[in-house]
Scaffold this motif. Structure first.
Motif, short mmCIF file in Angstrom:
data_model
loop_
_atom_site.label_atom_id
_atom_site.label_comp_id
_atom_site.label_asym_id
_atom_site.label_seq_id
_atom_site.Cartn_x
_atom_site.Cartn_y
_atom_site.Cartn_z
N MET A 3 0.82 -1.21 0.00
CA MET A 3 0.00 0.00 0.00
C MET A 3 0.85 1.26 0.00
SD MET A 3 -3.24 -0.93 2.50
CE MET A 3 -2.21 -1.40 3.90
N ASP A 4 2.07 1.19 0.55
CA ASP A 4 2.95 2.35 0.54
C ASP A 4 3.35 2.71 -0.89
OD1 ASP A 4 3.00 2.63 3.32
OD2 ASP A 4 4.66 1.21 3.53
N TYR A 5 3.58 1.70 -1.71
CA TYR A 5 3.99 1.94 -3.09
C TYR A 5 2.82 2.36 -3.99
CZ TYR A 5 8.41 -0.30 -1.88
OH TYR A 5 9.62 -0.60 -1.30
N LEU A 6 1.61 2.03 -3.55
CA LEU A 6 0.41 2.30 -4.36
C LEU A 6 -0.53 3.26 -3.63
CD1 LEU A 6 -0.25 -1.36 -5.58
CD2 LEU A 6 1.08 0.42 -6.71
N ALA A 7 0.04 4.16 -2.88
CA ALA A 7 -0.77 5.12 -2.11
C ALA A 7 -1.62 5.97 -3.06
CB ALA A 7 0.15 6.02 -1.29
N PRO A 8 -2.85 6.32 -2.67
CA PRO A 8 -3.72 7.12 -3.55
C PRO A 8 -3.07 8.40 -4.04
CG PRO A 8 -4.99 6.24 -1.72
CD PRO A 8 -3.56 5.89 -1.44
N ALA A 9 -2.35 9.12 -3.18
CA ALA A 9 -1.71 10.38 -3.61
C ALA A 9 -0.67 10.13 -4.70
CB ALA A 9 -1.06 11.07 -2.40
N VAL A 10 0.02 9.02 -4.61
CA VAL A 10 1.02 8.67 -5.62
C VAL A 10 0.33 8.38 -6.96
CG1 VAL A 10 2.75 6.96 -6.29
CG2 VAL A 10 2.69 7.83 -3.95
N LEU A 11 -0.74 7.59 -6.92
CA LEU A 11 -1.42 7.20 -8.16
C LEU A 11 -2.26 8.33 -8.74
CD1 LEU A 11 -2.45 3.52 -7.35
CD2 LEU A 11 -0.39 4.39 -8.48
N GLN A 12 -2.51 9.38 -7.97
CA GLN A 12 -3.15 10.57 -8.51
C GLN A 12 -2.15 11.44 -9.27
OE1 GLN A 12 -5.01 12.46 -5.16
NE2 GLN A 12 -6.52 10.82 -4.89
N ALA A 13 -0.88 11.32 -8.90
CA ALA A 13 0.17 12.14 -9.53
C ALA A 13 0.87 11.44 -10.68
CB ALA A 13 1.20 12.56 -8.49
N ALA A 14 0.81 10.10 -10.69
CA ALA A 14 1.51 9.34 -11.72
C ALA A 14 0.77 8.03 -11.98
CB ALA A 14 2.95 9.05 -11.28
N ARG A 15 0.74 7.62 -13.25
CA ARG A 15 0.14 6.34 -13.61
C ARG A 15 1.14 5.21 -13.36
NH1 ARG A 15 -0.59 9.26 -18.23
NH2 ARG A 15 0.88 7.91 -19.34
N LEU A 16 0.65 4.10 -12.83
CA LEU A 16 1.49 2.92 -12.71
C LEU A 16 1.43 2.14 -14.02
CD1 LEU A 16 3.22 1.11 -10.81
CD2 LEU A 16 1.11 -0.15 -10.30
N GLU A 17 2.57 2.02 -14.69
CA GLU A 17 2.61 1.33 -15.99
C GLU A 17 3.17 -0.08 -15.89
OE1 GLU A 17 3.01 5.14 -19.02
OE2 GLU A 17 4.74 3.82 -18.76
N LEU A 18 3.85 -0.40 -14.79
CA LEU A 18 4.48 -1.71 -14.68
C LEU A 18 4.64 -2.08 -13.21
CD1 LEU A 18 6.15 -4.12 -16.01
CD2 LEU A 18 8.17 -2.72 -15.53
N LEU A 19 4.33 -3.32 -12.88
CA LEU A 19 4.68 -3.91 -11.59
C LEU A 19 5.15 -5.32 -11.88
CD1 LEU A 19 4.84 -4.21 -8.53
CD2 LEU A 19 2.38 -4.68 -8.50
N GLU A 20 6.44 -5.55 -11.69
CA GLU A 20 7.04 -6.85 -11.99
C GLU A 20 7.70 -7.38 -10.72
OE1 GLU A 20 10.24 -8.96 -15.06
OE2 GLU A 20 9.84 -6.82 -15.19
N GLU A 21 7.26 -8.57 -10.27
CA GLU A 21 7.84 -9.20 -9.09
C GLU A 21 8.97 -10.14 -9.51
OE1 GLU A 21 4.12 -9.63 -6.09
OE2 GLU A 21 3.96 -10.78 -7.94
N LEU A 22 10.06 -10.10 -8.73
CA LEU A 22 11.26 -10.86 -9.09
C LEU A 22 11.83 -11.55 -7.87
CD1 LEU A 22 12.96 -7.98 -11.13
CD2 LEU A 22 11.81 -9.97 -12.12
N THR A 23 12.62 -12.57 -8.12
CA THR A 23 13.38 -13.26 -7.08
C THR A 23 14.84 -13.22 -7.48
OG1 THR A 23 11.50 -14.72 -6.61
CG2 THR A 23 13.67 -15.41 -5.80
N ASP A 24 15.66 -12.55 -6.68
CA ASP A 24 17.06 -12.38 -7.07
C ASP A 24 18.01 -13.26 -6.26
OD1 ASP A 24 16.70 -10.96 -4.76
OD2 ASP A 24 17.82 -9.20 -5.40
N PHE A 25 17.54 -14.41 -5.82
CA PHE A 25 18.45 -15.38 -5.20
C PHE A 25 19.33 -15.97 -6.29
CE2 PHE A 25 14.79 -16.19 -2.08
CZ PHE A 25 15.24 -15.21 -1.23
N PRO A 26 20.58 -16.35 -5.99
CA PRO A 26 21.18 -16.40 -4.66
C PRO A 26 21.86 -15.11 -4.22
CG PRO A 26 22.67 -17.37 -6.22
CD PRO A 26 21.45 -16.95 -7.00
N ALA A 27 21.71 -14.01 -4.98
CA ALA A 27 22.37 -12.76 -4.59
C ALA A 27 21.87 -12.27 -3.23
CB ALA A 27 22.15 -11.70 -5.66
N SER A 28 20.58 -12.39 -2.98
CA SER A 28 20.05 -11.98 -1.69
C SER A 28 20.02 -13.17 -0.74
CB SER A 28 18.66 -11.38 -1.87
OG SER A 28 17.83 -12.31 -2.52
#
Length: 221
Positions: free
Chosen positions: A175-200
């Motif tokens: 919800m912090d990344y998709l807060a209403p004030a944020v989405l009123q100021a900018a359109r979300l064009e991409l949300l991509e979930e990733l797994t970066d193991f074994p680096a993390s």
């Protein structure tokens, strides 16, 4: 804002050796960089700024760690300033592209930081971040800190680079990344979930979960 001044050199070296596939996926979503005015938020030692500059961008970077900034200034042609990401010390509508790679999760006020990134972007400009996934925040908080409340405002302990570095960072929700004030100021064009193991560092070895995510916003003109 994390504790990076304690191990600036070690962190800079470690990030250079991170799995480059994640960076390639991040870069793949960027607009054309030649002639582009770019601000890198939480620029660290300047690894991403160096890529932008090599592609022909006019690069600015900001970070809270003076030691990291010193490394960036030494290695990259650009303007690097010490300023908190919650109160960016640049005027509005200066940049075609505003980025943050594995840095924005350090802020205590994520919606405010995103709004600051949007503020300094030109109308129609791109704001793109790669950040720790809230699921990873939750699991690390549960295992390392004994705090299992996803919604709690909390500090999260994580270990990186074969547990050689201990980080203390802010925990966030989606919800912090998709807060209403944020989405009123900018359109979300991409949300991509990733797994970066074994680096993390995987805290529950048998569980495959997203550890980071790419978000691409476009400032509403």
């Amino acid at each position: 804002m994390g504790n990076y001044d304690q191990f600036a050199q070690e962190y800079a070296k470690g990030t250079e050796e991170m799995d480059e596939e994640i960076r390639k996926r991040f870069y793949r979503h960027l607009p054309a960089l030649k002639g582009c005015a770019v601000l890198d938020v939480g620029c660290g030692s300047g690894q991403d700024a160096a890529y932008y500059a090599a592609a022909g961008a006019a690069v600015h970077g900001l970070d809270i760690s003076e030691q990291q900034l010193a490394i960036a200034r030494e290695n990259v042609s650009g303007v690097f300033v010490r300023t908190p990401m919650e109160n960016i010390s640049f005027e509005a509508e200066l940049f075609d592209l505003v980025t943050s790679f594995y840095a924005i999760q350090h802020t205590a006020d994520l919606p405010k930081t995103l709004l600051e990134m949007i503020r300094v972007a030109k109308p129609g400009g791109v704001i793109m971040v790669l950040a720790k996934h809230p699921f990873r925040n939750l699991l690390e908080s549960h295992v390392n800190d004994g705090n299992s409340d996803y919604y709690a405002k909390r500090l999260v302990t994580s270990y990186i680079f074969n547990r050689s570095i201990k980080l203390t960072e802010q925990g966030h929700t989606m919800m912090d990344y998709l807060a209403p004030a944020v989405l009123q100021a900018a359109r979300l064009e991409l949300l991509e979930e990733l797994t970066d193991f074994p680096a993390s560092e995987q805290v529950i070895p048998e569980l495959l979960y997203p550890t980071c995510m790419i978000l691409k916003y476009r400032k509403i003109a």
